[in-house]
Structure formats: structure tokens, C-alpha cells
Design a protein around this motif. Structure first.
Motif, PDB file in Angstrom:
ATOM      1  N   ASP A 128       0.879  -1.162   0.000  1.00  0.00           N
ATOM      2  CA  ASP A 128       0.000   0.000   0.000  1.00  0.00           C
ATOM      3  C   ASP A 128       0.919   1.215   0.000  1.00  0.00           C
ATOM      4  OD1 ASP A 128      -1.774   2.077   0.455  1.00  0.00           O
ATOM      5  OD2 ASP A 128      -3.036   0.903   1.797  1.00  0.00           O
ATOM      6  N   ARG A 129       0.984   1.944  -1.125  1.00  0.00           N
ATOM      7  CA  ARG A 129       1.997   2.989  -1.291  1.00  0.00           C
ATOM      8  C   ARG A 129       1.780   4.176  -0.360  1.00  0.00           C
ATOM      9  NH1 ARG A 129       1.886   1.252  -6.986  1.00  0.00           N
ATOM     10  NH2 ARG A 129       4.012   0.604  -7.551  1.00  0.00           N
ATOM     11  N   TRP A 130       0.534   4.468  -0.002  1.00  0.00           N
ATOM     12  CA  TRP A 130       0.293   5.486   1.007  1.00  0.00           C
ATOM     13  C   TRP A 130      -0.967   5.107   1.790  1.00  0.00           C
ATOM     14  CZ3 TRP A 130      -0.475   6.361  -4.195  1.00  0.00           C
ATOM     15  CH2 TRP A 130      -1.745   6.761  -4.598  1.00  0.00           C
ATOM     16  N   VAL A 131      -0.728   4.799   3.054  1.00  0.00           N
ATOM     17  CA  VAL A 131      -1.831   4.418   3.940  1.00  0.00           C
ATOM     18  C   VAL A 131      -2.635   5.658   4.322  1.00  0.00           C
ATOM     19  CG1 VAL A 131      -2.395   3.374   6.169  1.00  0.00           C
ATOM     20  CG2 VAL A 131      -0.493   2.500   4.813  1.00  0.00           C
ATOM     21  N   ASN A 132      -1.940   6.802   4.407  1.00  0.00           N
ATOM     22  CA  ASN A 132      -2.587   8.048   4.821  1.00  0.00           C
ATOM     23  C   ASN A 132      -1.890   9.209   4.134  1.00  0.00           C
ATOM     24  OD1 ASN A 132      -0.138   8.384   6.261  1.00  0.00           O
ATOM     25  ND2 ASN A 132      -0.987   7.315   8.033  1.00  0.00           N
ATOM     26  N   SER A 133      -2.334  10.400   4.438  1.00  0.00           N
ATOM     27  CA  SER A 133      -1.787  11.591   3.786  1.00  0.00           C
ATOM     28  C   SER A 133      -0.382  11.924   4.259  1.00  0.00           C
ATOM     29  CB  SER A 133      -2.710  12.788   4.035  1.00  0.00           C
ATOM     30  OG  SER A 133      -2.810  13.059   5.426  1.00  0.00           O
ATOM     31  N   LEU A 134       0.102  11.234   5.294  1.00  0.00           N
ATOM     32  CA  LEU A 134       1.482  11.424   5.765  1.00  0.00           C
ATOM     33  C   LEU A 134       2.482  10.605   4.956  1.00  0.00           C
ATOM     34  CD1 LEU A 134       0.806  11.290   9.607  1.00  0.00           C
ATOM     35  CD2 LEU A 134       1.207  13.327   8.209  1.00  0.00           C
ATOM     36  N   GLY A 135       1.977   9.802   4.024  1.00  0.00           N
ATOM     37  CA  GLY A 135       2.866   9.017   3.168  1.00  0.00           C
ATOM     38  C   GLY A 135       3.358   7.735   3.789  1.00  0.00           C
ATOM     39  N   HIS A 136       2.734   7.265   4.864  1.00  0.00           N
ATOM     40  CA  HIS A 136       3.118   5.990   5.468  1.00  0.00           C
ATOM     41  C   HIS A 136       2.773   4.857   4.510  1.00  0.00           C
ATOM     42  CE1 HIS A 136       2.779   7.799   9.795  1.00  0.00           C
ATOM     43  NE2 HIS A 136       3.552   8.496   8.990  1.00  0.00           N
ATOM     44  N   LYS A 137       3.561   3.784   4.548  1.00  0.00           N
ATOM     45  CA  LYS A 137       3.393   2.664   3.624  1.00  0.00           C
ATOM     46  C   LYS A 137       3.294   1.348   4.384  1.00  0.00           C
ATOM     47  CE  LYS A 137       6.290   4.870   0.092  1.00  0.00           C
ATOM     48  NZ  LYS A 137       7.406   4.686  -0.871  1.00  0.00           N
ATOM     49  N   ILE A 138       2.674   0.376   3.740  1.00  0.00           N
ATOM     50  CA  ILE A 138       2.670  -0.991   4.257  1.00  0.00           C
ATOM     51  C   ILE A 138       3.237  -1.909   3.183  1.00  0.00           C
ATOM     52  CG2 ILE A 138       1.217  -2.955   4.883  1.00  0.00           C
ATOM     53  CD1 ILE A 138      -0.649  -1.084   6.291  1.00  0.00           C
ATOM     54  N   ASN A 139       4.205  -2.718   3.562  1.00  0.00           N
ATOM     55  CA  ASN A 139       4.767  -3.736   2.685  1.00  0.00           C
ATOM     56  C   ASN A 139       4.606  -5.095   3.355  1.00  0.00           C
ATOM     57  OD1 ASN A 139       5.801  -1.754   0.868  1.00  0.00           O
ATOM     58  ND2 ASN A 139       7.555  -1.447   2.224  1.00  0.00           N
ATOM     59  N   SER A 140       4.164  -6.075   2.604  1.00  0.00           N
ATOM     60  CA  SER A 140       4.064  -7.427   3.156  1.00  0.00           C
ATOM     61  C   SER A 140       4.503  -8.419   2.103  1.00  0.00           C
ATOM     62  CB  SER A 140       2.639  -7.728   3.617  1.00  0.00           C
ATOM     63  OG  SER A 140       1.732  -7.640   2.541  1.00  0.00           O
ATOM     64  N   ASP A 141       4.999  -9.563   2.580  1.00  0.00           N
ATOM     65  CA  ASP A 141       5.589 -10.525   1.669  1.00  0.00           C
ATOM     66  C   ASP A 141       5.444 -11.938   2.243  1.00  0.00           C
ATOM     67  OD1 ASP A 141       7.435 -10.664  -0.810  1.00  0.00           O
ATOM     68  OD2 ASP A 141       8.487 -11.905   0.660  1.00  0.00           O
ATOM     69  N   LEU A 142       4.956 -12.845   1.417  1.00  0.00           N
ATOM     70  CA  LEU A 142       4.851 -14.253   1.789  1.00  0.00           C
ATOM     71  C   LEU A 142       5.667 -15.067   0.802  1.00  0.00           C
ATOM     72  CD1 LEU A 142       3.618 -16.688   3.330  1.00  0.00           C
ATOM     73  CD2 LEU A 142       1.702 -16.575   1.708  1.00  0.00           C
ATOM     74  N   ARG A 143       6.615 -15.863   1.321  1.00  0.00           N
ATOM     75  CA  ARG A 143       7.448 -16.722   0.481  1.00  0.00           C
ATOM     76  C   ARG A 143       7.330 -18.153   0.997  1.00  0.00           C
ATOM     77  NH1 ARG A 143      11.616 -13.622  -2.390  1.00  0.00           N
ATOM     78  NH2 ARG A 143      11.265 -11.408  -1.917  1.00  0.00           N
ATOM     79  N   VAL A 144       7.081 -19.078   0.086  1.00  0.00           N
ATOM     80  CA  VAL A 144       6.883 -20.476   0.456  1.00  0.00           C
ATOM     81  C   VAL A 144       7.776 -21.348  -0.407  1.00  0.00           C
ATOM     82  CG1 VAL A 144       5.223 -22.358   0.603  1.00  0.00           C
ATOM     83  CG2 VAL A 144       4.487 -20.017   1.094  1.00  0.00           C
TER      84      VAL A 144
END
Length: 586
Positions: free
Chosen positions: A300-316
Motif C-alpha cells: 500500500d503505497r500510502w496508507v494516509n496523507s502522511l505518506g506511510h506505507k505498508i509492505n508485506s511478503d509471503l514466500r513459500v
């Protein structure tokens, strides 16, 4: 032959006729041009381009009058062709002869003589730019100076470069007061005169952003231009690059031209279009260490107007699976700083280790220079793993860490020249929310060195050492192992290290691994390689395990793909082992 019947020519007759026609065409009289005396290919090519008589070569013979007229122009054309390179007084012997076949042979024997050199280099910068250092630096870099051969291209480059620099640095009222060259061929000298009055230098005004999804306070932290700063196009390019690199925007357009100026103040208007907010990545692959594997990524490139981001990754994969997520907060200087709150879980079940790990932590990443990066982190790690004696153990550790990485490469995807350095220090103290104490230092270096146009030398060295209060309870994720695709080839994944009484690899406190590889391109993006690896993971004494082999490389659009066939010379090495990897060399 009957009246009205058509005559047919046999195939052999047609071939004979064609050959006779070709021979006749080759023997047809024409114009031949010979140029002698010019060893400099630049001069020869320019003379050939200027000579109109060259246009008659290889074509039907022109009229005699036309040939004589073309020949009569040749001397002036040769002069015109040589002057751009500084040769104003050539000696030309022009001769036009009838050839035996009735055509014409034009011969031009040319002695270019001595080139004209710059005698008086009169370049004057007046106005505000007279004290602007880049103008003096530009003049120092120019090919045209007192004593240099006067070439027209260098003169044009000088004028263009000075005018371009004036525009780039905000001298929008600059005007040329004098621009002329006086050539004295008899003296072999040229006097160069270029006077530029820069006028005043414009300044930057207020900065405004046109967008509606991020706070201006965040965007302004990417900006390093202050109102009142002298105008500099390089500063605008720097701001545009920083905003592009932020990964928020699909379009970054800056409008700061002189047409928007109020007096000598130019406001900056930035128009921004957002990228797609959410990004999903999917991948399937195979590695000889991991077997079949898959990946799912979400951002999620910007969660809010402050520019916070979420990165998640699943590797199997068949032996190891990981799930990670991080919440990223831009720092005070979002170009170079970010804080990440992260959590993750790992499960590994290989021939050498079994572990379940959960981690939660916080880190701060700072880009110190264009090459150096520093990361400070604090992680709470809980790991359940199989001990040396086969029993399972759960250990909790509060681990502070400090790492430095230097990466420099001409092309980060397919490297021809570059290097990587890494240093990491981490540890835990038993009184501080930890079940045991340890301190660990590791370092790594890799160099990619070109050997001519078609070969590379890759050299790698990694080492690490650990002190611990309780080696038996030290989690497997902190121990060192060797062997595998990116370690010592010719050995199974993490098969090198200290063993327990049952002969199982349990990992060690120390490690040293090195590699030397020679790669040679054979065709297109394909190369062959040969390599020697050596390394060990150990507690007290080191016993290097050697592996060597050959490989095939493809510089694919998604990065290098490597296929290696390796032999391990020491126990537990394999007679032949295949290694398959994908990814950048650094």
C-alpha cells in the motif's frame, strides 16, 4: 521457322546475355576520383563529402562540359572542406585526364600544410556570471584555448556551452556582445573573440504543489530549494528525481521557466499525478537450495496523507517459508531516512535444521551517501528450534543491531563493474529480556571486475564470528552454516558445519567463505564460467571445504540466470551437483 511463330532463347542463352550485359556495364566509361596526401581520415572523409565531382562516380558518364565544370570547382571545395579543421593554406595539385576507356580520371594531390592555431583567446564573461565559478570551470574544460588548433566545431561548442550554462544557471537576460573569429592564414593564427554579458541572475520564488492526496508538509521535506536561492536547473532536476524516487507518483512535472518570472523571481509549480495506490506481486520459481518456491507480495503505497506505507511478503518453498510485514514511516529527510515497524514469522525444515521463529521490531534506515547505507534496529525474537541433542528449545532474545552496506555498480541488474561491502554487529544481553547473551560480527565483500569487453572476474569473501554464553541454546538462525548455491558450490544447502554425535550439522560460531569466478561471453547475452569456492562453518578450528565447477550464464531482462555444475572435493561434497540461481551479482 514458320511465319508468326515466336523464337525462344534457351536458358543458357539468357545467362550468356546477362553476363555480357554485366561485363559491358562494368566496362562502361565513367568518372574516377583519386585523393592523395591526406592521412587524417577526418580530412579525407570531409573532402569526399564536399567534392561535387564525387557524385558522378559510378553513374553514366556526364558530358565533357559537365566534368570540366565539376573539376573546376574542386579546388575551392577542398579548401572549404579543410577549413573546419583549421587548415586554411593547403597546397592542391588538381589534374583531370582522359582514361583509356574514354572516361575521366580526376586526381587531387593535397598537402594540408600546418593548421591555424588560436593566437588571441579573448573570451569575456561580464555581468553577475563573472563571479560564477562554473563558467571558469567550463572554460578550463573546453578544447578551444590559446595555442590550440582552431577547429570550427570547437568554436561552436564553446558558444553553445556558454549560452547553455547561462540558461541553466538563471541568466535569462544574457546577450552576446561579440562573437567572431579573425583568421590570418599567412600568420597561421586565429583570434577568437566572444563576449557574453550575463545580466542579472534570477532567483527561485515560492514552491507550490498541485495534488490532493499527500500533505504538503511531507512533499516539502523532499525539497532542498529555498526562496531566494539563485536559479539553478540542476536543483530542479534534483527535486524532480527525488519525487520520482518516492514511489508515490506516476507523473512529476515542474514548471519554473522565465516566462513565469515576477521581476527576477521565478516561482516553482509542481504538478503530481498519483501512482496506483495498491500493488500486488506474484512469482513462481525454483532454486536448487530451496526447491520449488512461490511468492506473494502486497504494498500500500500510502496508507494516509502522511505518506506511510505498508509492505508485506509471503514466500513459500519446500524447506523454508517466511511471512513478513512492515509499516514504513518517512523520516525527517524522506529522501534518505525511513523508520520501519516490522513483524515476521519463519518456518524452516531442512536436512540440517528445524526452527520456528517470530520477530517484531523497529528499524531506522539512513542513506548516508549515494553508496553507503546504515540500519539501526531493535528486534524481539522468539525462536523454537531443535537443539544439538535433538530436544526442542524455545529462546527469546532482544537483539539490537547495527549494519553498514556499501553498494556501487554501473548497472544494478546486470553488473559489469561494481562492488559490495557489508558489516553487521548484533547481540543480546541476558539481563535485558533475553534468555542468553551473545555478540556477533559479520562482514562480506564482493567485487565484479571487467577483463576487456567480453570477460569478468567475480571475487567474494564472507566471514563472521560469534561469542555466546551458551552455545547449545544459541538459536539456529544465529549460527553460521556453509554450502549451497550462494556459499560453497558442490555441497548441499547448509551441509557444512560442526556436527553432533549423530552426525547432524548443527551450525557453528564462526564462518569463512570465499569464491573466485571467471566469466567469458561467448555470444549475445550468453556466457560461460568457471569457479572455485572454499569455506567452512566452525567453532574452534577451520577446515576449508573446496568446490569447483563450470557454469552457464544468461544476462536476461530480469537479471542474471545461472546454471552451475560443481564438484565438492571434501566430505560432505557431491561428485556432481547442479546449482540454479537467479538475481543480481551484487
Amino acid at each position: 521457322m514458320r511465319v508468326g511463330a515466336s523464337a525462344r532463347l534457351p536458358l543458357s542463352g539468357w545467362l550468356l546475355a546477362a553476363l555480357m550485359f554485366s561485363a559491358a556495364a562494368q566496362a562502361a566509361p565513367g568518372v574516377v576520383v583519386e585523393i592523395d596526401g591526406l592521412d587524417d581520415e577526418r580530412l579525407r572523409h570531409n573532402v569526399e563529402a564536399f567534392l561535387d565531382i564525387e557524385s558522378a562516380v559510378g553513374k553514366p558518364l556526364p558530358t565533357d562540359a559537365r566534368v570540366h565544370w565539376l573539376h573546376a570547382q574542386a579546388t575551392a571545395e577542398i579548401h572549404a572542406a579543410l577549413e573546419p579543421f583549421g587548415y586554411y593554406s593547403p597546397q592542391i595539385d588538381a589534374e583531370l585526364q582522359r582514361s583509356d576507356d574514354g572516361g575521366w580520371r580526376a586526381v587531387y594531390r593535397i598537402d594540408a600544410g600546418q593548421p591555424v592555431r588560436v593566437r588571441d583567446f579573448d573570451v569575456v564573461i561580464s555581468g553577475a556570471a563573472a563571479q560564477d565559478a562554473p563558467f571558469a570551470a567550463l572554460l578550463d574544460r573546453q578544447a578551444l584555448h590559446a595555442g590550440a588548433v582552431f577547429e570550427h566545431s570547437a568554436w561552436e561548442d564553446l558558444k553553445s556551452a556558454l549560452q547553455g550554462l547561462a540558461t541553466e544557471r538563471g541568466y535569462f537576460e544574457a546577450r552576446i556582445e561579440r562573437a567572431e573569429v579573425i583568421v590570418d592564414p599567412d600568420a597561421g593564427a586565429a583570434d577568437v573573440h566572444f563576449h557574453l554579458d550575463s545580466g542579472r541572475r534570477y532567483r527561485f520564488g515560492e514552491l507550490s504543489f498541485r495534488q490532493d492526496f499527500l500533505k504538503d508538509s511531507l512533499l516539502r521535506r523532499y525539497n532542498r530549494i529555498k526562496p531566494g536561492d539563485p536559479y539553478d536547473a540542476a536543483a530542479l532536476i534534483d527535486l524532480q528525481s527525488a519525487l520520482n524516487d518516492a514511489d508515490y507518483f506516476s507523473t512529476v512535472e515542474l514548471d519554473a521557466g522565465p516566462d513565469r518570472a515576477d521581476g527576477d523571481v521565478v516561482p516553482i509549480d509542481v504538478r503530481l499525478e498519483p501512482r496506483k495506490r495498491k500493488r500486488y506481486d506474484f512469482g513462481l520459481g525454483y532454486g536448487t537450495d530451496t526447491g520449488p518456491r512461490g511468492r506473494i507480495g502486497y504494498q500500500d503505497r500510502w496508507v494516509n496523507s502522511l505518506g506511510h506505507k505498508i509492505n508485506s511478503d509471503l514466500r513459500v518453498s519446500t524447506i523454508k517459508s517466511t511471512l513478513s510485514a512492515e509499516y514504513v514511516i518517512p523520516g525527517n529527510d524522506p529522501r534518505t531516512e525511513q523508520v520501519a515497524i516490522r513483524a515476521g514469522a519463519d518456518y524452516e525444515n531442512s536436512s540440517t535444521k528445524w526452527s520456528q521463529t517470530a520477530v517484531i521490531g523497529i528499524s531506522k534506515q539512513v542513506q548516508l551517501t549515494s553508496a553507503w547505507q546504515r540500519i539501526v534496529a531493535l528486534d524481539e525474537q522468539v525462536e523454537r528450534f531443535r537443539q544439538d541433542n535433538g530436544d526442542t528449545e524455545t529462546v527469546a532474545l532482544l537483539i539490537p543491531s547495527l549494519s553498514f552496506t556499501r553498494l556501487h555498480a554501473d548497472d544494478k541488474l546486470n553488473v559489469k563493474r561494481g562492488d559490495r561491502l557489508t558489516f553487521k554487529l548484533r547481540g543480546a544481553a541476558e539481563p535485558l529480556l533475553s534468555d542468553l547473551s551473545f555478540a556477533q560480527f559479520s562482514a562480506g565483500a564482493k567485487r565484479v571486475q571487467p577483463l576487456g569487453d567480453d570477460a569478468r572476474l567475480l571475487v567474494r569473501l564472507d566471514a563472521g564470528t560469534t561469542w555466546t554464553s551458551d552455545l547449545e541454546r544459541l538459536p539456529t538462525s544465529i549460527r553460521f552454516y556453509a554450502g549451497g548455491d550462494n556459499s560453497v558450490r558442490g555441497y548441499a544447502y547448509e551441509s557444512i558445519g560442526p556436527r553432533n554425535a549423530k552426525g547432524d550439522v548443527i551450525g557453528g560460531k564462526n564462518t569463512v567463505v570465499g569464491s573466485v569466478e571467471y566469466e567469458h561471453r561467448v555470444v549475445g547475452d550468453w556466457s560461460v564460467a568457471s569457479f572455485v569456492d572454499a569455506g567452512d562453518a566452525f567453532n574452534d578450528s577451520m577446515s576449508l571445504k573446496i568446490g569447483a565447477g563450470i557454469g552457464l550464464r544468461w544476462a536476461s531482462p530480469i537479471g542474471p540466470i545461472r546454471l552451475d555444475l560443481a564438484h565438492g572435493f571434501d566430505d560432505p561434497g557431491d561428485a556432481f551437483r547442479i546449482h540454479f540461481t537467479l538475481g543480481p551479482d551484487l
